[in-house]
Design a protein around this motif. Structure first.
Motif, PDB file in Angstrom:
ATOM      1  N   CYS A 133       0.850  -1.190   0.000  1.00 49.26           N
ATOM      2  CA  CYS A 133       0.000   0.000   0.000  1.00 49.26           C
ATOM      3  C   CYS A 133       0.884   1.237   0.000  1.00 49.26           C
ATOM      4  O   CYS A 133       2.085   1.158   0.258  1.00 49.26           O
ATOM      5  N   ALA A 134       0.282   2.361  -0.293  1.00 50.07           N
ATOM      6  CA  ALA A 134       0.956   3.657  -0.199  1.00 50.07           C
ATOM      7  C   ALA A 134       0.136   4.531   0.736  1.00 50.07           C
ATOM      8  O   ALA A 134      -1.011   4.200   1.054  1.00 50.07           O
ATOM      9  N   LEU A 135       0.733   5.622   1.176  1.00 43.79           N
ATOM     10  CA  LEU A 135       0.037   6.545   2.078  1.00 43.79           C
ATOM     11  C   LEU A 135       0.020   7.938   1.479  1.00 43.79           C
ATOM     12  O   LEU A 135       1.029   8.403   0.940  1.00 43.79           O
ATOM     13  N   GLN A 136      -1.117   8.586   1.603  1.00 45.53           N
ATOM     14  CA  GLN A 136      -1.221  10.001   1.235  1.00 45.53           C
ATOM     15  C   GLN A 136      -1.204  10.815   2.529  1.00 45.53           C
ATOM     16  O   GLN A 136      -1.958  10.521   3.460  1.00 45.53           O
ATOM     17  N   ILE A 137      -0.336  11.814   2.593  1.00 41.80           N
ATOM     18  CA  ILE A 137      -0.278  12.693   3.755  1.00 41.80           C
ATOM     19  C   ILE A 137      -0.789  14.068   3.321  1.00 41.80           C
ATOM     20  O   ILE A 137      -0.302  14.631   2.332  1.00 41.80           O
ATOM     21  N   ASP A 138      -1.740  14.594   4.049  1.00 43.85           N
ATOM     22  CA  ASP A 138      -2.258  15.922   3.716  1.00 43.85           C
ATOM     23  C   ASP A 138      -1.399  16.980   4.407  1.00 43.85           C
ATOM     24  O   ASP A 138      -1.382  17.062   5.624  1.00 43.85           O
ATOM     25  N   THR A 139      -0.697  17.766   3.599  1.00 46.73           N
ATOM     26  CA  THR A 139       0.169  18.800   4.185  1.00 46.73           C
ATOM     27  C   THR A 139      -0.372  20.195   3.896  1.00 46.73           C
ATOM     28  O   THR A 139       0.378  21.177   3.952  1.00 46.73           O
ATOM     29  N   GLY A 140      -1.655  20.295   3.570  1.00 46.88           N
ATOM     30  CA  GLY A 140      -2.199  21.639   3.394  1.00 46.88           C
ATOM     31  C   GLY A 140      -3.293  21.761   2.359  1.00 46.88           C
ATOM     32  O   GLY A 140      -3.930  22.807   2.236  1.00 46.88           O
ATOM     33  N   MET A 141      -3.523  20.699   1.623  1.00 42.54           N
ATOM     34  CA  MET A 141      -4.524  20.756   0.557  1.00 42.54           C
ATOM     35  C   MET A 141      -5.946  20.578   1.120  1.00 42.54           C
ATOM     36  O   MET A 141      -6.917  21.049   0.533  1.00 42.54           O
ATOM     37  N   ASN A 142      -6.038  19.846   2.263  1.00 41.51           N
ATOM     38  CA  ASN A 142      -7.354  19.475   2.807  1.00 41.51           C
ATOM     39  C   ASN A 142      -8.220  18.767   1.780  1.00 41.51           C
ATOM     40  O   ASN A 142      -9.403  19.082   1.617  1.00 41.51           O
ATOM     41  N   ARG A 143      -7.583  17.816   1.099  1.00 43.80           N
ATOM     42  CA  ARG A 143      -8.348  16.964   0.187  1.00 43.80           C
ATOM     43  C   ARG A 143      -8.227  15.558   0.753  1.00 43.80           C
ATOM     44  O   ARG A 143      -8.790  15.279   1.799  1.00 43.80           O
ATOM     45  N   LEU A 144      -7.441  14.657   0.166  1.00 38.05           N
ATOM     46  CA  LEU A 144      -7.284  13.330   0.751  1.00 38.05           C
ATOM     47  C   LEU A 144      -6.016  13.276   1.583  1.00 38.05           C
ATOM     48  O   LEU A 144      -5.054  13.973   1.312  1.00 38.05           O
ATOM     49  N   ALA A 180      -0.582  22.110  -3.130  1.00 37.40           N
ATOM     50  CA  ALA A 180      -1.802  22.870  -3.437  1.00 37.40           C
ATOM     51  C   ALA A 180      -1.528  24.007  -4.419  1.00 37.40           C
ATOM     52  O   ALA A 180      -2.417  24.419  -5.173  1.00 37.40           O
ATOM     53  N   CYS A 181      -0.307  24.547  -4.417  1.00 38.30           N
ATOM     54  CA  CYS A 181      -0.024  25.816  -5.122  1.00 38.30           C
ATOM     55  C   CYS A 181       1.239  25.758  -5.981  1.00 38.30           C
ATOM     56  O   CYS A 181       1.848  26.802  -6.229  1.00 38.30           O
ATOM     57  N   ALA A 182       1.635  24.566  -6.431  1.00 41.20           N
ATOM     58  CA  ALA A 182       2.913  24.473  -7.149  1.00 41.20           C
ATOM     59  C   ALA A 182       2.912  25.274  -8.447  1.00 41.20           C
ATOM     60  O   ALA A 182       3.970  25.647  -8.961  1.00 41.20           O
ATOM     61  N   ASP A 183       1.729  25.566  -8.997  1.00 42.00           N
ATOM     62  CA  ASP A 183       1.674  26.368 -10.226  1.00 42.00           C
ATOM     63  C   ASP A 183       2.045  27.828  -9.960  1.00 42.00           C
ATOM     64  O   ASP A 183       2.357  28.564 -10.887  1.00 42.00           O
ATOM     65  N   MET A 184       2.006  28.233  -8.678  1.00 43.19           N
ATOM     66  CA  MET A 184       2.447  29.593  -8.311  1.00 43.19           C
ATOM     67  C   MET A 184       3.746  29.424  -7.530  1.00 43.19           C
ATOM     68  O   MET A 184       3.740  29.212  -6.314  1.00 43.19           O
TER      69      MET A 184
END
Ligand SMILES: *Cc1c(COP(=O)(O)O)cnc(C)c1O
Length: 379
Positions: free
Chosen positions: A127-138, A168-172
């Protein structure tokens, strides 16, 4: 050429997808990810371009890790890349676990509850893990992730092969959120020890490579789209979309065009009527007039034919769109096609004219076009 090319005469538009350019873009992103490696994000049918064609091309080029979103996407990708790792970004959902395990698909677990439910299965499939570091999605919160990292009992029941977070903001590129997310994720990874990890999407790769991690997860840049605001797009364009010209008509100054009579001709005009509309994913929001966006942004969509830009006149309709071809030579119009996206009309210009992003335009292109897949990497 392969793919859905056989019935082009029956279709109103043709969509040419340059697989060679996708492969070249992946190699470029892989280089920018060093010493890490670039995976490929192929969710939503490879951003609408056909996972059936994109995945084998990338696998043949050496890409060994793919990210899809849903279990059914993983199941359909599996036979296309039998040896590859396939991660499922949307995690697990009731009823899908057996199919995922049978096909060796790796879920990116998105909550503590998902982690516990996967651990309860007993066989420790990867399995893999998703860590939310600011997006407040998954994802697990940073605190939950730190607690899990120190929970030897729970961890002994899991085979965690990858840990990731998402910008969340890598495009900026100068947004302060980016640095904050990098630091939070580094703290989490320090507590997990030696597990492969990833953070960068396309914009992350273009601005900071792999950020010191082993893997990157580019999507849009593979498909030629613009990932970062305000810098020239370094990727090779992938998509050419052309609409069939059904008729060229003449209309006098003062007449109106399309539904709502919102465009009144300022001059005697020639109008190309084409067989592509919003049912083909050519967005109505990009109409030349008569939609809310035009009140805010005057310019609508434009086609390109015979060396001329040809603005959309009035509203885009379901199956037909009207273009101003006044001044375009007859022989160019007689060839019967107008470019909607391609070398003269960048994907992201189309998106901007519709008040959206290239991602949404690509994934909206739909099944109506005759699709042509080009294979050559250099030409
Ligand atoms: C869609 C997605 C990506 C790819 O993003 P691009 O901006 O298309 O490069 C990477 N990671 C996650 C978690 C995603 O959802």
């Amino acid at each position: 050429m392969t793919g859905r090319t056989d019935n082009g005469d029956l279709r109103g538009g043709r969509l040419t997808i340059d697989l060679g350019a996708i492969v070249a873009n992946w190699r470029d992103l892989d280089r920018r990810s060093r010493p890490g490696r670039a995976a490929a994000v192929v969710k939503a049918d490879a951003y609408g371009l056909g996972a059936e064609h994109v995945v084998p091309a990338l696998a043949a080029a050496g890409c060994d890790t793919f990210f899809a979103a849903m279990p059914d996407e993983g199941v359909s990708i599996r036979p296309l890349a039998p040896e590859a790792r396939i991660f499922l970004l949307n995690g697990i959902q009731p009823g899908a676990t057996d199919a995922m395990i049978a096909d060796g698909l790796i879920p990116v677990l998105a909550s503590l509850q998902q982690v516990e439910s996967w651990a309860a299965g007993g066989d420790r499939p990867p399995c893999a893990l998703q860590i939310d570091t600011g997006m407040n999605r998954l994802g697990l919160t940073v605190d939950e992730a730190l607690a899990l990292a120190g929970d030897d009992v729970l961890r002994s029941r899991l085979d965690i092969v990858h840990v990731m977070s998402h910008f969340a903001c890598a495009d900026m590129s100068d947004h302060p959120m980016n640095q904050h997310q990098i630091e939070s994720f580094q703290a989490v990874m320090a507590s997990f020890g030696d597990i492969e990890s990833s953070l960068s999407n396309s914009a992350g790769v273009l601005t900071g490579g792999a950020h010191g991690l082993a893997v990157t997860r580019p999507g849009i840049a593979l498909y030629g789209g613009e990932a970062v605001d305000g810098i020239a797009n370094p990727m090779r364009p992938v998509v050419t979309l052309e609409a069939r010209i059904m008729q060229v008509r003449s209309a006098a100054a003062g007449e109106t065009v399309s539904y709502g009579a919102t465009h009144r001709l300022a001059r005697d005009s020639r109008i190309a009527i084409t067989s592509v509309g919003y049912a083909d994913g050519y967005p109505r929001a990009g109409s030349g007039s008569g939609v809310p966006l035009r009140d805010a942004v005057p310019e609508g969509l434009c086609g390109f034919v015979g060396g001329h830009r040809a603005p959309v006149l009035g509203r885009v309709t379901m199956d037909l769109t009207c273009f101003d071809v006044t001044g375009v030579p007859d022989d160019a119009l007689a060839e019967g096609w107008i470019e909607l996206i391609g070398p003269n009309i960048p994907l992201d210009d189309v998106a901007r004219a519709c008040g959206t992003i290239g991602y949404e335009v690509l994934t909206g292109l739909g099944p109506r076009y005759a699709r042509h897949y080009r294979h050559k990497e250099e030409d």
